[in-house]
Design a protein around this motif. Sequence first.
Motif, PDB file in Angstrom:
ATOM      1  N   LYS A 180      40.897  35.442  39.964  1.00 59.25           N
ATOM      2  CA  LYS A 180      41.260  36.692  40.881  1.00 59.25           C
ATOM      3  C   LYS A 180      42.413  37.552  40.508  1.00 59.25           C
ATOM      4  O   LYS A 180      42.279  38.661  40.773  1.00 59.25           O
ATOM      5  N   THR A 181      43.351  36.616  39.651  1.00 62.14           N
ATOM      6  CA  THR A 181      44.498  37.610  39.623  1.00 62.14           C
ATOM      7  C   THR A 181      44.211  38.651  38.539  1.00 62.14           C
ATOM      8  O   THR A 181      44.472  39.857  38.617  1.00 62.14           O
ATOM      9  N   ARG A 231      49.584  40.975  46.553  1.00 61.10           N
ATOM     10  CA  ARG A 231      49.193  39.661  46.599  1.00 61.10           C
ATOM     11  C   ARG A 231      49.884  38.828  47.759  1.00 61.10           C
ATOM     12  O   ARG A 231      51.019  39.348  47.971  1.00 61.10           O
ATOM     13  N   ASP A 257      45.232  39.987  46.342  1.00 58.36           N
ATOM     14  CA  ASP A 257      44.982  38.854  45.767  1.00 58.36           C
ATOM     15  C   ASP A 257      45.368  37.685  46.533  1.00 58.36           C
ATOM     16  O   ASP A 257      46.822  37.365  46.790  1.00 58.36           O
TER      17      ASP A 257
HETATM   18 NA    NA Z   1      46.508  34.063  42.024  1.00 59.99          NA
END
Ligand code: NA
Length: 213
Positions: free
Chosen positions: A23-24, A45, A100
């Motif tokens: 994801k990141t 995030r 995120d």
């Molecule tokens: Na993450």
Amino acid sequence: LRFENCGSRGAFIVLEGLDRSGKTSQSSAMVSYLEGLGHPTELWRFPDRTTSIGQMISAYLSNQSQLDDHTIHLLYSANRWEKSSLMETKLKSGTSLIVDRYSYSGVAFSSAKGLDCEWCKAPEIGLLAPDLVLYLDISPEKAAERGGYGGERYEKLEFQRKVAQCYQTLHDSSWKIIDACQPIDEVQKQLQEIVLEHVKACKNGRPLSHLWR
Ligand code: NA
Ligand code: DGP
Ligand code: NA
């Protein structure tokens, strides 16, 4: 070419998945991609560890503090609420947000501990709903093979298996499931196509909505 003064809104796009699902890195690649096309975009995030609530969450995750499961659940939720008006302002001013993790992590990780799913969803009611949730799908075993986990509280295979099961119950029509085991460039390409479509739809006036509908 920038679009921010056209009176159209930005898209709210969430990436979800197990720890180590990619994801990141996919989130930051997506921001560069959209910015490169002239769409104002920010990377966000959750948990946002920069706030004082975020610092409590961070201390909990690194095992520097102990908190009851319900208490930490509500802190994660409060961390989303404390950012929600800024989030809405950004979207309405035409900036797209690539986020995120969001409320789906909130419910999946807490219900994986055994908390009731409906109880977990309740404090998220009324938060802005994403236009699109991209779920990076990877088995817990494959995720664990990816350079292993760090030392944080939830980064254990047994727990991630439960999280994966909880995520299964949260899919709705805003979700797109992407096979996160494909080569990274392929994942990126698939995400770009879907995201671009949604960024355009939001510019064309698709209304914002709220969880959980
Ligand atoms: Na993450
Ligand atoms: P990250 O910074 O994305 O690695 O997230 C830290 C850890 O916290 C990760 O294992 C996922 C978990 N997490 C993220 N959001 C929530 C949430 O809202 N509730 C709970 N219980 N866990 C969360
Ligand atoms: Na993590």
